[in-house]
Design a protein around this motif. Structure first.
Motif, PDB file in Angstrom:
ATOM      1  N   SER A  29      -0.049   6.034   1.044  1.00 50.02           N
ATOM      2  CA  SER A  29      -1.403   6.812   1.089  1.00 50.02           C
ATOM      3  C   SER A  29      -2.041   6.565   2.289  1.00 50.02           C
ATOM      4  O   SER A  29      -2.508   5.230   2.358  1.00 50.02           O
ATOM      5  CB  SER A  29      -1.898   6.619  -0.154  1.00 50.02           C
ATOM      6  OG  SER A  29      -3.318   7.198  -0.181  1.00 50.02           O
ATOM      7  N   VAL A  36      -5.446   6.519   2.276  1.00 50.86           N
ATOM      8  CA  VAL A  36      -6.337   6.050   1.509  1.00 50.86           C
ATOM      9  C   VAL A  36      -6.136   4.489   1.511  1.00 50.86           C
ATOM     10  O   VAL A  36      -7.292   3.801   1.808  1.00 50.86           O
ATOM     11  CB  VAL A  36      -6.484   6.587   0.305  1.00 50.86           C
ATOM     12  CG1 VAL A  36      -7.773   5.786  -0.504  1.00 50.86           C
ATOM     13  CG2 VAL A  36      -6.877   8.020   0.068  1.00 50.86           C
ATOM     14  N   VAL A  49       1.066  14.532   2.478  1.00 50.91           N
ATOM     15  CA  VAL A  49       0.155  13.774   1.695  1.00 50.91           C
ATOM     16  C   VAL A  49      -0.207  14.324   0.443  1.00 50.91           C
ATOM     17  O   VAL A  49      -0.430  15.607   0.549  1.00 50.91           O
ATOM     18  CB  VAL A  49      -1.135  13.522   2.452  1.00 50.91           C
ATOM     19  CG1 VAL A  49      -1.983  12.540   1.645  1.00 50.91           C
ATOM     20  CG2 VAL A  49      -0.782  12.511   3.756  1.00 50.91           C
ATOM     21  N   ASP A  50      -0.050  14.000  -0.621  1.00 51.29           N
ATOM     22  CA  ASP A  50      -0.366  14.208  -1.959  1.00 51.29           C
ATOM     23  C   ASP A  50      -1.620  13.672  -2.482  1.00 51.29           C
ATOM     24  O   ASP A  50      -1.201  12.778  -3.036  1.00 51.29           O
ATOM     25  CB  ASP A  50       0.721  14.389  -2.870  1.00 51.29           C
ATOM     26  CG  ASP A  50       0.725  14.806  -4.206  1.00 51.29           C
ATOM     27  OD1 ASP A  50      -0.717  15.230  -4.420  1.00 51.29           O
ATOM     28  OD2 ASP A  50       1.553  14.829  -4.948  1.00 51.29           O
ATOM     29  N   GLU A  51      -2.653  14.218  -2.253  1.00 52.07           N
ATOM     30  CA  GLU A  51      -3.760  13.609  -2.743  1.00 52.07           C
ATOM     31  C   GLU A  51      -4.094  13.507  -4.257  1.00 52.07           C
ATOM     32  O   GLU A  51      -4.850  12.634  -4.898  1.00 52.07           O
ATOM     33  CB  GLU A  51      -5.053  14.164  -2.044  1.00 52.07           C
ATOM     34  CG  GLU A  51      -5.180  14.160  -0.629  1.00 52.07           C
ATOM     35  CD  GLU A  51      -6.304  14.654   0.010  1.00 52.07           C
ATOM     36  OE1 GLU A  51      -6.932  15.569  -0.596  1.00 52.07           O
ATOM     37  OE2 GLU A  51      -6.361  14.709   1.236  1.00 52.07           O
ATOM     38  N   THR A  52      -3.291  14.310  -4.775  1.00 50.13           N
ATOM     39  CA  THR A  52      -3.456  14.463  -6.468  1.00 50.13           C
ATOM     40  C   THR A  52      -2.505  13.445  -7.092  1.00 50.13           C
ATOM     41  O   THR A  52      -2.712  13.216  -8.411  1.00 50.13           O
ATOM     42  CB  THR A  52      -3.131  15.755  -6.823  1.00 50.13           C
ATOM     43  OG1 THR A  52      -1.734  16.084  -6.600  1.00 50.13           O
ATOM     44  CG2 THR A  52      -3.950  16.924  -6.343  1.00 50.13           C
ATOM     45  N   GLY A  81      -3.692   8.697  -4.181  1.00 45.31           N
ATOM     46  CA  GLY A  81      -2.915   9.514  -3.683  1.00 45.31           C
ATOM     47  C   GLY A  81      -1.350   8.952  -3.435  1.00 45.31           C
ATOM     48  O   GLY A  81      -1.302   7.980  -3.558  1.00 45.31           O
TER      49      GLY A  81
END
Length: 136
Positions: free
Chosen positions: A55, A57, A80-83, A123
Motif C-alpha cells: 500500500s 499509504v 492500488v485498492d484503497e478499500t 488499502g
C-alpha cells in the motif's frame, strides 16, 4: 503492463516472514531455482504480490529505513485498492474492535491507528517484482 511470458508466480508473504533484504533476496533466488528446475515454463516468469504491505499509504507512515518500505521498492505497482482493509486483520490480529480500541504495541500499530482515527485507510496494492529488485 507487459509481462515477460504467460506464466505468473504469486508471491505469498507468511505472517512470520523475515522482511530483511538478504532474506527476501534469498527467497526470490530460491524461487527462481525451484521453478526453473521443477516447472521450467515458470523459471523466468514475472512474480506478482497482492498485499497490504504494498500500500502506498505505508510509505507516508513509515521511515525509509523500514523493511516494509524496502520491500515495496522492489515492486512496480500495477493496481492500488484503497478499500482493502486486510491490514487491520494482519496488523492487529482481529477486525471486530472499534478503531479507538485497537492496540498500540508496535510503532506500525500506532501509526496505522492514528491514520485510521484521522479518517484514512491503508488499502493494498498489486505489484510486479522488478527485474533487478535491489537496484533502487
Amino acid at each position: 503492463m507487459h509481462f515477460r511470458n504467460s506464466g505468473l508466480i504469486n508471491i505469498h508473504i507468511p505472517a512470520d516472514a523475515d522482511m530483511g533484504r538478504e532474506s527476501l533476496r534469498k527467497s526470490y533466488e530460491d524461487a527462481r531455482v525451484f521453478f526453473s528446475k521443477y516447472y521450467p515454463k515458470y523459471g523466468q516468469s514475472d512474480m506478482l504480490c497482492d498485499s497490504w504491505l504494498l500500500s502506498p499509504v505505508l510509505a507516508k507512515l513509515l521511515p525509509e529505513s523500514s523493511n516494509i518500505i524496502r520491500f515495496q521498492k522492489a515492486f512496480e505497482l500495477i493496481r492500488v485498492d484503497e478499500t482493502n482493509d486486510s491490514a487491520i486483520r494482519w496488523v492487529y490480529g482481529r477486525t471486530d474492535l472499534p478503531t479507538h480500541e485497537l492496540q498500540e504495541h508496535t510503532s506500525l500499530q500506532k501509526k496505522i491507528k492514528a491514520s485510521l482515527l484521522e479518517g484514512g485507510g491503508i488499502g493494498a496494492a498489486l505489484g510486479i517484482l522488478k527485474e533487478d529488485p535491489w537496484k533502487h
